[in-house]
Design an enzyme around this catalytic site. Structure first.
Site, PDB file in Angstrom:
ATOM      1  N   LYS A  23       0.850  -1.196   0.000  1.00 36.23           N
ATOM      2  CA  LYS A  23       0.000   0.000   0.000  1.00 36.23           C
ATOM      3  C   LYS A  23       0.880   1.238   0.000  1.00 36.23           C
ATOM      4  O   LYS A  23       1.752   1.398   0.860  1.00 36.23           O
ATOM      5  CB  LYS A  23      -0.856   0.021   1.266  1.00 36.23           C
ATOM      6  CG  LYS A  23      -2.219  -0.577   1.102  1.00 36.23           C
ATOM      7  CD  LYS A  23      -2.981  -0.388   2.407  1.00 36.23           C
ATOM      8  CE  LYS A  23      -4.462  -0.530   2.210  1.00 36.23           C
ATOM      9  NZ  LYS A  23      -5.178  -0.370   3.477  1.00 36.23           N
TER      10      LYS A  23
HETATM   11  C1  E4P Z   1      -8.518   0.188   3.176  1.00 35.34           C
HETATM   12  O1  E4P Z   1      -7.615  -0.415   2.631  1.00 35.34           O
HETATM   13  C2  E4P Z   1      -8.437   0.765   4.516  1.00 35.34           C
HETATM   14  O2  E4P Z   1      -7.762  -0.143   5.363  1.00 35.34           O
HETATM   15  C3  E4P Z   1      -9.787   0.991   5.173  1.00 35.34           C
HETATM   16  O3  E4P Z   1     -10.833   0.637   4.321  1.00 35.34           O
HETATM   17  C4  E4P Z   1      -9.927   2.271   5.901  1.00 35.34           C
HETATM   18  O4  E4P Z   1     -11.226   2.350   6.439  1.00 35.34           O
HETATM   19  P1  E4P Z   1     -11.654   3.398   7.556  1.00 35.34           P
HETATM   20  O5  E4P Z   1     -11.944   4.696   6.916  1.00 35.34           O
HETATM   21  O6  E4P Z   1     -12.880   2.792   8.183  1.00 35.34           O
HETATM   22  O7  E4P Z   1     -10.487   3.503   8.529  1.00 35.34           O
END
Ligand code: E4P
Length: 216
Positions: free
Chosen positions: A84
Site C-alpha cells: 500500500k
Molecule cells: C482500506 O484499505 C483501509 O484499510 C480501510 O478501508 C480504511 O477504512 P476506515 O476509513 O474505516 O479507517
C-alpha cells in the site's frame, strides 16, 4: 465483485475465510495497532498464509526512494503481499518504479479522480477510494468509485478498484452497482451482509412447522 476483509484481526480473518467468499485482506497501521500486532512482519506473514491471496500491507516511508526500498522488503515476505502506497507525489514516483519491477501495489487514501488517473498511469495494481471517509465530510464516496471504474474501462487500463472504508452493508450494494472490482469490508459488515431478519424468521417458522408435524 470480489470481497476482501479489511482487518488485521487473525480470529476475524480465520472466521471470515471459513465462509469461502473472501479472496484477500487489506490492513493498515491503524488496523494492525487495533489488533495489537507488535511484530509487523510475522503478522503479515501469518495473514498471507491464512488467506493465500492478495494481502495489502502499508509502506510507512514518506520519501519515494525509501518507499521503494520498503516495498521491496515487504514484498519479499510473501508472494501474496501487495504494498500500500499513499496518494502523494512521492507515492506516484514509487509506484511507477515498483510497477516496472512487477511489485504489486495498492494506491491508498485515494479521494479524487485526479489521484486515481495518476495512480493508474503510474501502474498501480489496485486503487482504493475511501468511500466512508468521503461520506463523512459530505461528499459522495461511491460516486468516486463509479467515476474511477468508468475511467479505467474507457481507457482500457488494468488497474482494479477496491471500494474501501466501507461502513455498512448498503455500501456493499452501492459498490456492486458502481462496478467496483472488489470491496474490502470489516468483519462486522461481512456478517451483516449474510444476515436478514426474514431469513432468521423463516428458519424459525420452518422448524416450528416441522416439529408440529412430528407431534401430530
Ligand atoms: C482500506 O484499505 C483501509 O484499510 C480501510 O478501508 C480504511 O477504512 P476506515 O476509513 O474505516 O479507517
Amino acid at each position: 465483485m470480489r470481497l476482501f476483509l479489511d482487518t488485521a484481526d487473525i480470529d476475524d480473518i480465520r472466521r471470515g475465510m471459513k465462509l469461502g467468499v473472501i479472496t484477500g485482506v487489506t490492513t493498515n497501521p491503524s488496523l494492525l495497532s487495533k489488533a495489537k500486532h507488535v511484530d509487523y512482519k510475522s503478522a503479515i506473514i501469518e495473514i498471507c498464509s491464512i488467506v493465500g491471496g492478495p494481502v495489502s500491507a502499508e509502506a510507512l516511508s514518506q520519501e519515494a526512494g525509501a518507499m521503494v526500498e520498503e516495498a521491496r522488503d515487504l514484498s519479499s515476505w510473501s508472494p501474496h503481499v501487495v504494498v500500500k502506497i499513499p496518494c502523494t507525489a512521492q507515492g506516484m514516483e514509487a509506484i511507477s518504479i515498483l510497477s516496472k519491477e512487477g511489485i504489486a501495489t495498492n494506491l491508498t487514501l485515494c479521494f479524487s479522480l485526479n489521484q486515481a488517473i495518476l495512480g493508474a498511469q503510474a501502474g498501480a495494481t489496485y486503487i482504493s477510494p475511501f468511500v466512508g471517509r468521503l461520506d463523512d465530510i459530505g461528499h459522495d464516496g461511491m460516486e468516486l468509485v463509479s467515476d474511477i471504474v468508468d475511467m479505467l474501462d474507457y481507457y482500457d487500463l488494468s488497474t482494479r478498484v477496491i471500494a474501501a472504508s466501507i461502513r455498512h452493508p448498503m455500501h456493499c450494494v452501492a459498490a456492486v452497482k458502481a462496478g467496483a472490482h472488489i470491496a474490502t469490508v470489516p468483519y462486522g459488515v461481512l456478517m451483516q451482509m449474510v444476515e436478514h431478519p426474514l431469513t432468521t424468521q423463516g428458519i424459525a417458522r420452518f422448524l416450528e412447522d416441522w416439529q408440529r408435524l412430528a407431534k401430530d
